[in-house]
Design a protein around this motif. Sequence first.
Motif, mmCIF file in Angstrom:
data_model
loop_
_atom_site.group_PDB
_atom_site.id
_atom_site.type_symbol
_atom_site.label_atom_id
_atom_site.label_comp_id
_atom_site.label_asym_id
_atom_site.label_seq_id
_atom_site.Cartn_x
_atom_site.Cartn_y
_atom_site.Cartn_z
ATOM 1 N N ALA A 133 -11.279 19.520 6.686
ATOM 2 C CA ALA A 133 -10.937 18.121 6.451
ATOM 3 C C ALA A 133 -10.882 17.906 4.935
ATOM 4 C CB ALA A 133 -11.994 17.216 7.076
ATOM 5 N N PRO A 134 -10.155 16.888 4.454
ATOM 6 C CA PRO A 134 -10.027 16.670 3.008
ATOM 7 C C PRO A 134 -11.366 16.627 2.257
ATOM 8 C CG PRO A 134 -8.443 15.326 4.157
ATOM 9 C CD PRO A 134 -9.312 15.959 5.213
ATOM 10 N N ALA A 135 -12.374 15.976 2.796
ATOM 11 C CA ALA A 135 -13.667 15.898 2.102
ATOM 12 C C ALA A 135 -14.323 17.276 2.012
ATOM 13 C CB ALA A 135 -14.595 14.912 2.804
ATOM 14 N N ALA A 136 -14.225 18.063 3.081
ATOM 15 C CA ALA A 136 -14.786 19.414 3.070
ATOM 16 C C ALA A 136 -14.014 20.308 2.103
ATOM 17 C CB ALA A 136 -14.777 20.008 4.471
ATOM 18 N N ALA A 137 -12.697 20.141 2.041
ATOM 19 C CA ALA A 137 -11.884 20.917 1.093
ATOM 20 C C ALA A 137 -12.274 20.567 -0.337
ATOM 21 C CB ALA A 137 -10.403 20.665 1.326
ATOM 22 N N ALA A 138 -12.431 19.283 -0.632
ATOM 23 C CA ALA A 138 -12.822 18.857 -1.981
ATOM 24 C C ALA A 138 -14.182 19.446 -2.353
ATOM 25 C CB ALA A 138 -12.849 17.337 -2.076
ATOM 26 N N SER A 139 -15.103 19.460 -1.421
ATOM 27 C CA SER A 139 -16.420 20.046 -1.677
ATOM 28 C C SER A 139 -16.290 21.536 -1.971
ATOM 29 C CB SER A 139 -17.330 19.803 -0.471
ATOM 30 O OG SER A 139 -18.568 20.423 -0.658
ATOM 31 N N TYR A 140 -15.462 22.228 -1.191
ATOM 32 C CA TYR A 140 -15.234 23.654 -1.409
ATOM 33 C C TYR A 140 -14.614 23.900 -2.788
ATOM 34 C CZ TYR A 140 -13.686 28.428 -0.887
ATOM 35 O OH TYR A 140 -13.479 29.762 -1.084
ATOM 36 N N PHE A 141 -13.626 23.101 -3.161
ATOM 37 C CA PHE A 141 -12.996 23.245 -4.476
ATOM 38 C C PHE A 141 -14.036 23.132 -5.589
ATOM 39 C CE2 PHE A 141 -8.852 21.221 -2.685
ATOM 40 C CZ PHE A 141 -8.518 22.405 -2.061
ATOM 41 N N ALA A 142 -14.888 22.129 -5.495
ATOM 42 C CA ALA A 142 -15.918 21.923 -6.521
ATOM 43 C C ALA A 142 -16.882 23.107 -6.571
ATOM 44 C CB ALA A 142 -16.668 20.619 -6.257
#
Length: 155
Positions: A133-142
């Motif tokens: 999901a977008p929030a999980a992807a953003a967390s992974y990117f960080a």
Amino acid sequence: MPLGFSVMGTRTLWWGGCAWDSFAMLHLLKGEPDVLVATRCPACDIPHAWVVGRDAPPQGDQVAHCLTPMHRAWDDVVHTCGNQRLFCSTDCVDAWVHKTGQERGYVMYLGTLWRFASDWYTGRLDPGYTRRAPAAAASYFAEAGLHGSFWGLPD
């Protein structure tokens, strides 16, 4: 579709797609101890190759350049992948940007690309896989060391 990368295992040669996918393939190919990723710098055409393993990023001063911000990546995925390339240096990125009339995207070193790619596709080949999901992807990117609005993260 060849997009500038080849990935060679012990007995098989694959098209790598983009820089991201080429560095990630090893983590999907559990039977391979490492892979050889090869490409050419889009700016000066110098060939580059790295042995990509699971334990540490490959050595090199080259940089990855991603042209398309993540919120636009799926608008034209072929364009997005075709413009995630590896360059000799930031000078080559700047020369390519100038030559093509593109705006500079996001530049990262090989170690960041390797960290980013190493776990991105975990489970991708498993039945029932769903992408993050977008929030999980953003967390992974960080967690991988990416930052800024390009990735949907704070500057």
